[in-house]
Design an enzyme around this catalytic site. Structure first.
Site, short mmCIF file in Angstrom:
data_model
loop_
_atom_site.label_atom_id
_atom_site.label_comp_id
_atom_site.label_asym_id
_atom_site.label_seq_id
_atom_site.Cartn_x
_atom_site.Cartn_y
_atom_site.Cartn_z
N LYS A 112 -29.17 -6.94 20.22
CA LYS A 112 -28.13 -5.95 20.48
C LYS A 112 -27.68 -5.99 21.93
CE LYS A 112 -27.65 -3.51 16.68
NZ LYS A 112 -27.70 -2.12 16.74
N LYS A 167 -22.73 -10.89 16.05
CA LYS A 167 -23.00 -9.84 15.08
C LYS A 167 -21.73 -8.99 14.97
CE LYS A 167 -26.42 -6.40 13.78
NZ LYS A 167 -25.57 -5.23 13.57
N ARG A 220 -22.48 -2.85 0.64
CA ARG A 220 -23.93 -2.91 0.67
C ARG A 220 -24.57 -1.66 0.04
NH1 ARG A 220 -27.32 -3.33 6.19
NH2 ARG A 220 -26.25 -1.39 6.61
N GLU A 267 -19.15 -9.98 6.53
CA GLU A 267 -18.75 -8.73 7.18
C GLU A 267 -17.23 -8.60 7.11
OE1 GLU A 267 -21.44 -7.21 8.18
OE2 GLU A 267 -20.81 -5.64 9.58
N SER A 322 -31.56 -5.61 5.91
CA SER A 322 -31.16 -5.27 7.27
C SER A 322 -31.86 -6.22 8.24
CB SER A 322 -31.62 -3.84 7.49
OG SER A 322 -31.11 -3.35 8.66
N LEU A 323 -31.53 -6.14 9.51
CA LEU A 323 -32.18 -6.99 10.50
C LEU A 323 -32.97 -6.12 11.47
CD1 LEU A 323 -29.18 -9.30 11.44
CD2 LEU A 323 -31.20 -9.97 10.14
N GLU A 355 -27.76 5.07 20.81
CA GLU A 355 -28.57 6.29 20.63
C GLU A 355 -29.23 6.29 19.26
OE1 GLU A 355 -26.60 10.09 22.67
OE2 GLU A 355 -25.12 8.80 21.72
N TYR A 356 -28.47 5.83 18.27
CA TYR A 356 -29.01 5.75 16.91
C TYR A 356 -30.20 4.78 16.87
CZ TYR A 356 -29.27 4.73 11.92
OH TYR A 356 -29.72 4.55 10.65
S1 IVH Z 1 -27.33 -11.56 8.51
C1 IVH Z 1 -30.94 -10.42 5.72
N1 IVH Z 1 -25.38 -12.14 10.15
O1 IVH Z 1 -25.66 -6.66 10.58
C2 IVH Z 1 -29.97 -9.87 6.70
N2 IVH Z 1 -25.67 -9.87 9.53
O2 IVH Z 1 -28.63 -5.19 10.21
C3 IVH Z 1 -28.65 -10.49 6.53
N3 IVH Z 1 -24.02 -8.35 10.49
O3 IVH Z 1 -26.21 -5.63 7.30
C4 IVH Z 1 -27.70 -10.13 7.60
N4 IVH Z 1 -22.87 -9.86 11.61
O4 IVH Z 1 -23.81 -5.90 8.07
C5 IVH Z 1 -26.02 -11.16 9.49
N5 IVH Z 1 -23.67 -12.80 11.57
C6 IVH Z 1 -24.30 -11.84 10.92
C7 IVH Z 1 -23.89 -10.50 10.98
C8 IVH Z 1 -24.61 -9.54 10.27
C9 IVH Z 1 -22.96 -8.58 11.31
C10 IVH Z 1 -24.44 -7.02 10.01
C11 IVH Z 1 -24.64 -6.93 8.53
C12 IVH Z 1 -26.06 -6.54 8.31
C13 IVH Z 1 -26.45 -5.96 9.64
C14 IVH Z 1 -27.90 -6.27 9.92
#
Ligand code: IVH
Length: 377
Positions: A320, A123, A144, A180, A87-88, A40-41
């Site tokens: 996602k 993720k 972060r 993480e 962020s991604l 939802e977010y």
């Molecule tokens: S790469 C430049 N790899 O997802 C971005 N992120 O919105 C670097 N996360 O803030 C993030 N698993 O907290 C990356 N294998 C993974 C990840 C991961 C979880 C989280 C992380 C990040 C958010 C991205």
């Protein structure tokens, strides 16, 4: 959708979305108690991005699309990140992933259909951290925060047994490792059991429990929680000793860090699809929460050429998993009166846990929807 929205109408909706997103950001990042599901977010953010793209004049520097994460909490010391923690952007299906590859190709002047080698990772649904090593010694760790400035959690992080305090092998003089922090399902259940016995509020999900456990001024509480982590990236590095994402993982492992072992280097979209399906099936049996996958352009040279757009890299995307669904009972239907006097029917539900969020109410939109779906108490 927003095809014939006037600027005035869009402004109204954008303001409302910003307020909602900020509210939920606070609940998620600062209070560790989200009240809506991640899906939802994501929808709120997607809608805001869409409107901002259509009406760029409505983009303001305080928009949630221009920021990541929550504010650093007052009680911890602050750490300014040497390199921002970004962020991604999200993909929700393979079409989005295909677009991501095509866009990357276009950006560097290659044929859209050219295959790009992607390093694929789970993720992890925890909280990100950055740990700084100087001459192989852990000197500082931070959350972060808002991406620019986080909380100093050095003492707390030292209680994570698998996080090296001293590195091994041929490490760079300065190395900021990012990853993480998470809680295993088993540990999450143990902690909640303990809280229940003590008559304390339960954590809604492992992510909140991990965040609440790490950000403790009393480090002995953090120590009692058995946090774990996966390393997946880096910030400042004095000398890069790897030339691809997959090689970085190998090196991290040699330096003494834990990296996820369900990663895969995929040559094309077909391989990515197989990887996705495999992990989607494995997900219920994992001992930690994942909310999707992350695909990163494997070559660092190509990553450099691609660079960043606003707050996210052009060389990576989060795919996602679809929103979780659940069945429950409608106990009552009430009418909610909005700020403008609008009336909305709302289902009062038998509370149900969906992906770690307790859902008690759901909007039924309007009478037509109720009739169409034959919704009743
Ligand atoms: S790469 C430049 N790899 O997802 C971005 N992120 O919105 C670097 N996360 O803030 C993030 N698993 O907290 C990356 N294998 C993974 C990840 C991961 C979880 C989280 C992380 C990040 C958010 C991205």
């Amino acid at each position: 959708m927003s095809a014939n929205l006037s600027l005035f109408e869009a402004k109204f909706e954008v303001e409302a979305l910003k307020a909602q997103i900020k509210h939920h950001d606070k609940k998620y990042y600062e209070d560790n108690a989200p009240s809506i599901s991640d899906a939802e977010y994501d929808q709120l953010r997607k809608r805001l991005e869409q409107l901002e793209q259509q009406f760029p004049e409505l983009v303001t520097s305080d928009s949630p699309t221009q920021k990541v994460g929550g504010k650093a909490q007052e009680k911890f010391g602050k750490v300014k990140h040497k390199k921002p923690m970004l962020s991604l952007s999200n993909a929700f299906d393979f079409e989005d992933v295909k677009n991501f590859i095509q866009k990357a190709n276009r950006y560097i002047g290659e044929d859209e259909e050219k295959e790009i080698e992607l390093f694929c990772e789970p993720k992890i649904d925890g909280l990100s951290f950055s740990a700084r090593y100087e001459n192989g010694v852990l000197v500082q760790a931070a959350t972060r925060g808002d991406g620019e400035e986080g909380e100093d959690v050095t003492q707390n992080v030292t209680t994570i047994k698998s996080l090296p305090k001293k590195l091994t092998g041929d490490f760079p003089e300065i190395l900021e490792i990012r990853g993480e922090i998470y809680l295993s399902h088993k540990e999450f259940e143990r902690i909640n059991q303990e809280r229940q016995n003590a008559g304390e509020d339960l954590f809604a999900n492992p992510r909140n429990a991990a965040s609440g456990s790490l950000r403790q001024l009393d480090v002995s509480i953090t120590e009692s929680r058995n946090l774990e982590y996966f390393a997946y990236g880096w910030g400042e590095v004095s000398e890069l000793k790897w030339s691809s994402q997959s090689e970085a993982f190998e090196k991290f492992n040699k330096y003494g860090f834990v990296v996820n072992n369900r990663t895969k280097t995929c040559k094309n979209l077909n391989e990515v699809e197989n990887y996705y399906n495999g992990l989607y099936e494995a997900r219920p049996n994992l001992n930690y929460d994942i909310d999707g996958l992350v695909y990163k352009v494997n070559s660092l040279q190509m990553q450099e050429r691609l660079g960043f757009i606003s707050r996210s890299p052009r060389w990576a995307i989060a795919h996602k998993f679809p929103a979780e669904q659940a069945k429950t009972i409608i106990k009552d239907i009430t009418i909610q009166v909005g700020r403008t006097g609008s009336l909305t029917p709302v289902a009062e539900l038998e509370p149900i846990n969906i992906g770690g969020v307790i859902v008690k109410r759901a909007t039924l939109h309007n009478k037509d929807e109720i009739d169409r779906k034959d919704i009743r108490v």
